[in-house]
Structure formats: C-alpha cells, structure tokens
Design a protein around this motif. Structure first.
Motif, PDB file in Angstrom:
ATOM      1  N   SER A 179       0.811  -1.214   0.000  1.00  0.00           N
ATOM      2  CA  SER A 179       0.000   0.000   0.000  1.00  0.00           C
ATOM      3  C   SER A 179       0.845   1.264   0.000  1.00  0.00           C
ATOM      4  CB  SER A 179      -0.921   0.013   1.218  1.00  0.00           C
ATOM      5  OG  SER A 179      -1.678   1.198   1.231  1.00  0.00           O
ATOM      6  N   TYR A 180       0.441   2.195  -0.863  1.00  0.00           N
ATOM      7  CA  TYR A 180       1.005   3.540  -0.863  1.00  0.00           C
ATOM      8  C   TYR A 180       0.140   4.486  -0.028  1.00  0.00           C
ATOM      9  CZ  TYR A 180       3.709   1.688  -4.743  1.00  0.00           C
ATOM     10  OH  TYR A 180       4.559   0.916  -5.514  1.00  0.00           O
ATOM     11  N   LEU A 181      -1.049   4.037   0.348  1.00  0.00           N
ATOM     12  CA  LEU A 181      -1.928   4.822   1.211  1.00  0.00           C
ATOM     13  C   LEU A 181      -1.588   4.494   2.651  1.00  0.00           C
ATOM     14  CD1 LEU A 181      -5.305   4.445  -0.725  1.00  0.00           C
ATOM     15  CD2 LEU A 181      -3.747   6.416  -0.710  1.00  0.00           C
ATOM     16  N   GLN A 182      -1.150   5.495   3.380  1.00  0.00           N
ATOM     17  CA  GLN A 182      -0.596   5.286   4.723  1.00  0.00           C
ATOM     18  C   GLN A 182      -1.000   6.444   5.641  1.00  0.00           C
ATOM     19  OE1 GLN A 182       3.638   4.985   3.933  1.00  0.00           O
ATOM     20  NE2 GLN A 182       3.307   3.608   2.217  1.00  0.00           N
ATOM     21  N   PRO A 183      -1.106   6.162   6.968  1.00  0.00           N
ATOM     22  CA  PRO A 183      -0.897   4.893   7.661  1.00  0.00           C
ATOM     23  C   PRO A 183      -1.981   3.870   7.320  1.00  0.00           C
ATOM     24  CG  PRO A 183      -1.755   6.538   9.162  1.00  0.00           C
ATOM     25  CD  PRO A 183      -1.457   7.258   7.894  1.00  0.00           C
ATOM     26  N   LEU A 184      -1.626   2.618   7.478  1.00  0.00           N
ATOM     27  CA  LEU A 184      -2.496   1.533   7.055  1.00  0.00           C
ATOM     28  C   LEU A 184      -3.806   1.503   7.822  1.00  0.00           C
ATOM     29  CD1 LEU A 184       0.171  -1.334   6.799  1.00  0.00           C
ATOM     30  CD2 LEU A 184      -0.647   0.182   4.967  1.00  0.00           C
ATOM     31  N   GLU A 185      -3.812   2.027   9.042  1.00  0.00           N
ATOM     32  CA  GLU A 185      -5.015   1.978   9.877  1.00  0.00           C
ATOM     33  C   GLU A 185      -5.944   3.174   9.659  1.00  0.00           C
ATOM     34  OE1 GLU A 185      -1.600   3.728  12.309  1.00  0.00           O
ATOM     35  OE2 GLU A 185      -1.927   2.048  10.912  1.00  0.00           O
ATOM     36  N   ARG A 186      -5.583   4.050   8.739  1.00  0.00           N
ATOM     37  CA  ARG A 186      -6.404   5.225   8.488  1.00  0.00           C
ATOM     38  C   ARG A 186      -7.505   4.898   7.477  1.00  0.00           C
ATOM     39  NH1 ARG A 186      -4.216  10.810   5.816  1.00  0.00           N
ATOM     40  NH2 ARG A 186      -5.986  12.137   6.327  1.00  0.00           N
ATOM     41  N   ALA A 187      -8.747   5.202   7.833  1.00  0.00           N
ATOM     42  CA  ALA A 187      -9.889   4.935   6.958  1.00  0.00           C
ATOM     43  C   ALA A 187     -10.053   6.078   5.963  1.00  0.00           C
ATOM     44  CB  ALA A 187     -11.158   4.758   7.783  1.00  0.00           C
ATOM     45  N   LEU A 188     -10.125   5.728   4.680  1.00  0.00           N
ATOM     46  CA  LEU A 188     -10.265   6.709   3.611  1.00  0.00           C
ATOM     47  C   LEU A 188     -11.548   6.465   2.825  1.00  0.00           C
ATOM     48  CD1 LEU A 188      -6.651   6.830   2.124  1.00  0.00           C
ATOM     49  CD2 LEU A 188      -7.767   8.601   3.482  1.00  0.00           C
ATOM     50  N   PRO A 189     -12.158   7.525   2.298  1.00  0.00           N
ATOM     51  CA  PRO A 189     -13.319   7.334   1.433  1.00  0.00           C
ATOM     52  C   PRO A 189     -12.903   6.733   0.100  1.00  0.00           C
ATOM     53  CG  PRO A 189     -12.712   9.657   1.527  1.00  0.00           C
ATOM     54  CD  PRO A 189     -11.850   8.947   2.523  1.00  0.00           C
ATOM     55  N   MET A 190     -13.647   5.739  -0.347  1.00  0.00           N
ATOM     56  CA  MET A 190     -13.418   5.087  -1.631  1.00  0.00           C
ATOM     57  C   MET A 190     -14.770   4.814  -2.259  1.00  0.00           C
ATOM     58  SD  MET A 190     -10.272   2.488  -0.762  1.00  0.00           S
ATOM     59  CE  MET A 190      -8.768   3.118   0.010  1.00  0.00           C
ATOM     60  N   VAL A 191     -14.778   4.575  -3.572  1.00  0.00           N
ATOM     61  CA  VAL A 191     -16.058   4.405  -4.257  1.00  0.00           C
ATOM     62  C   VAL A 191     -15.872   3.506  -5.467  1.00  0.00           C
ATOM     63  CG1 VAL A 191     -15.797   6.420  -5.783  1.00  0.00           C
ATOM     64  CG2 VAL A 191     -18.090   5.688  -5.073  1.00  0.00           C
ATOM     65  N   ALA A 192     -16.921   2.784  -5.820  1.00  0.00           N
ATOM     66  CA  ALA A 192     -16.913   1.918  -6.999  1.00  0.00           C
ATOM     67  C   ALA A 192     -17.299   2.712  -8.240  1.00  0.00           C
ATOM     68  CB  ALA A 192     -17.889   0.762  -6.800  1.00  0.00           C
ATOM     69  N   THR A 193     -16.705   2.366  -9.367  1.00  0.00           N
ATOM     70  CA  THR A 193     -17.027   3.071 -10.611  1.00  0.00           C
ATOM     71  C   THR A 193     -18.488   2.890 -10.998  1.00  0.00           C
ATOM     72  OG1 THR A 193     -16.222   1.167 -11.887  1.00  0.00           O
ATOM     73  CG2 THR A 193     -14.672   2.972 -11.494  1.00  0.00           C
ATOM     74  N   ALA A 194     -19.102   1.771 -10.609  1.00  0.00           N
ATOM     75  CA  ALA A 194     -20.527   1.579 -10.906  1.00  0.00           C
ATOM     76  C   ALA A 194     -21.363   2.648 -10.233  1.00  0.00           C
ATOM     77  CB  ALA A 194     -20.968   0.184 -10.450  1.00  0.00           C
ATOM     78  N   ASP A 195     -21.012   3.002  -9.001  1.00  0.00           N
ATOM     79  CA  ASP A 195     -21.730   4.066  -8.300  1.00  0.00           C
ATOM     80  C   ASP A 195     -21.487   5.417  -8.967  1.00  0.00           C
ATOM     81  OD1 ASP A 195     -23.196   2.814  -6.265  1.00  0.00           O
ATOM     82  OD2 ASP A 195     -21.463   2.704  -4.939  1.00  0.00           O
ATOM     83  N   VAL A 196     -20.260   5.647  -9.409  1.00  0.00           N
ATOM     84  CA  VAL A 196     -19.948   6.935 -10.042  1.00  0.00           C
ATOM     85  C   VAL A 196     -20.753   7.097 -11.324  1.00  0.00           C
ATOM     86  CG1 VAL A 196     -18.120   8.408 -10.961  1.00  0.00           C
ATOM     87  CG2 VAL A 196     -17.620   6.868  -9.052  1.00  0.00           C
TER      88      VAL A 196
END
Length: 289
Positions: free
Chosen positions: A163-180
């Motif tokens: 993972s390049y998204l760090q720290p690993l325990e941090r919750a980030l917003p993400m979304v599926a392309t179907a929803d977009v």
C-alpha cells in the motif's frame, strides 16, 4: 438525447447503461468508429471525436439534453499539464458552441486543493469550465476501488497488499465506478434546475470508509487465503514508478502525499457527501471474475 464521453471506460459505460435502462437515448462519443459498434448494437447513436477536437465535440454535443464530460486519464503528464489544458480549451469551446441543457463533469475528490499533484488536472478542468453560462455539475468521487485490480495478483500469489496509502489503519473514502456512473446518470436526468451562475458540486463516496487492513481482510475473504497489508516505504516510490515506465513520478507522489497528509479530501462536510451502495467485496469479486 444524452451525449457521453469516455463511454468505453468503466464510469462512462456505467453512466450510459443507467441512462439506457431508464429509457433515455444516448449518443456514444468515441475516438474511432470501431469503438462505437458495441454501443450502436445497444441502440446508441455514435459520434466520433477526439477530446482536443473542438468542432467535432461541438457536433457531438449538439441538440442534447445533457453531456457527460469524462476526460481521459493521464497518469504521467508532461510538466504543467499541457495535455489537460488542451483538452479543457477544446471542451470549453465545444460546450459554448453546443449549449447543452445540462453538463456533468467527472472531477475528483480534492479538486479544490491548491497544492500541485496529479489530480490538479481536474482542478484545471473545473477552472476552465466553471464560468460557462451553462448548468454545470462537477462530480467529485473518492478514490476508485477498482484501483485494487493492480493488487490482485500479488495478493493472490503472496498474500500481500502493498500500500502507498498510509498509515495503514487510516480509513479513507473510496467508491466503486458503478456508483460513479450511476450517480452521473442521475445528475444528468435530475429535473430540478442547476443555476448556471453557481456550478453545482457533488461529492461521492462508497457505503463505508476503508483502512488498508480492512481491504486486506476483504481480499482474504474473496481470494480464500490470508492477505495482510504492508506499507511501501516512501523513499522507494520514485524508483518503483520509474521502473514501471513513468517519465516523471513527482505528480503521482504528490497525489499520494495529499491523501496521506489529508489535504486531498472532500471540500464539504461529511454529512453532505453522497453515498454509493457498491462495497469493496462486490468490487473485488468483479475484478477477480
């Protein structure tokens, strides 16, 4: 009639299918006629236009109730983003000429950030189009869950999510392309007016925010083997990205820093962010299949 750019991609395709399911006519805008055949078979009109060809885009946008603007992704732009600037200039000229009733533009989370980064291409797009005397909505989705497609092979073979998204325990917003794509279609069809003098911003994320550990757990569940998340040391990113063929990894590194440091984020309050319905397990299953 609704004109859709980027229809051969995941988001544009999802938007087009949602419109067709609602019984709305669709004009598929493609770069070459052969790419339009699958959509013609579904009943779409087909228009051929490059994103830098203003006259061709104007013809494709003409006589429409709405246009979905989806600029092609560029993960390794030249310094100063000349490619995005050329596309933005052509889009503005075409929209000014065609004057569609409604425009929905795919932008990005963090488009309001002043710091330069890879997503500044969408910041430039918003700046170029927001002063048009048209009803414009900028759709700003979170990090795409489909980015996990690049992690599946390693997760399956080694049980690791690098993972390049760090720290690993941090919750980030993400979304599926179907929803977009679905939300883009809904915005195109919405009956209420969007005032031309006030561009509308819609921020979008999935049903839950995710840590890298949670994503690793989802991979474990779908792949049927243990998967754990590991942080990729930042000092190695440049060499890794260059080895992947990137000419200039700096914008991508700046983007990742923006997510990790928190300045690439939604502009509005969390309560105002629209929620999708497609979760990480559904996306991983679709990528696996």
């Amino acid at each position: 009639m609704y004109a859709i750019t980027g229809i051969t991609g995941q988001v544009g395709g999802a938007a087009a299918r949602a419109l067709l399911s609602a019984g709305r006519p669709v004009r598929a805008i493609v770069r070459s006629a052969d790419k339009g055949w699958p959509w013609a078979e579904l009943g779409c009109e087909v228009a051929v236009a490059e994103m830098t060809d203003a006259p061709a885009l104007a013809r494709a946008f003409a006589d429409t109730a709405g246009v979905f603007v989806l600029p092609p992704p560029n993960f390794d732009p030249a310094p100063g983003f000349p490619e995005a600037r050329a596309e933005n200039a052509a889009l503005r000229q075409a929209l000014e000429a065609a004057r569609p009733a409604r425009v929905v533009c795919l932008s990005t989370v963090g488009a309001q950030a002043a710091q330069p980064n890879l997503l500044s291409q969408r910041t430039l797009m918003e700046a170029a189009l927001r002063t048009l005397p048209l009803a414009i909505t900028f759709l700003r989705p979170a990090w795409f869950l489909e980015n996990l497609r690049w992690d599946l092979a390693q997760a399956r073979s080694q049980g690791v999510l690098s993972s390049y998204l760090q720290p690993l325990e941090r919750a980030l917003p993400m979304v599926a392309t179907a929803d977009v794509g679905r939300v883009a279609a809904e915005l195109l069809m919405q009956p209420e007016d969007v005032r031309p003098e006030v561009p509308h911003i819609v921020e979008l994320e999935g049903p839950e925010r995710l840590t890298q550990h949670a994503i690793a757990a989802a991979l474990s569940q779908v792949l049927g083997r243990p998967v754990h998340a590991e942080a990729v040391p930042r000092e190695t990113w440049g060499a890794i990205f260059r080895a992947q063929g990137m000419r200039d990894p700096v914008p991508r590194i700046q983007m990742l820093d923006g997510f990790n440091e928190g300045w690439l984020c939604f502009e509005g309050a969390d309560a105002s962010v629209r929620k999708g319905t497609v979760g990480v397990l559904d996306v991983i299953r679709s990528l696996r299949d």
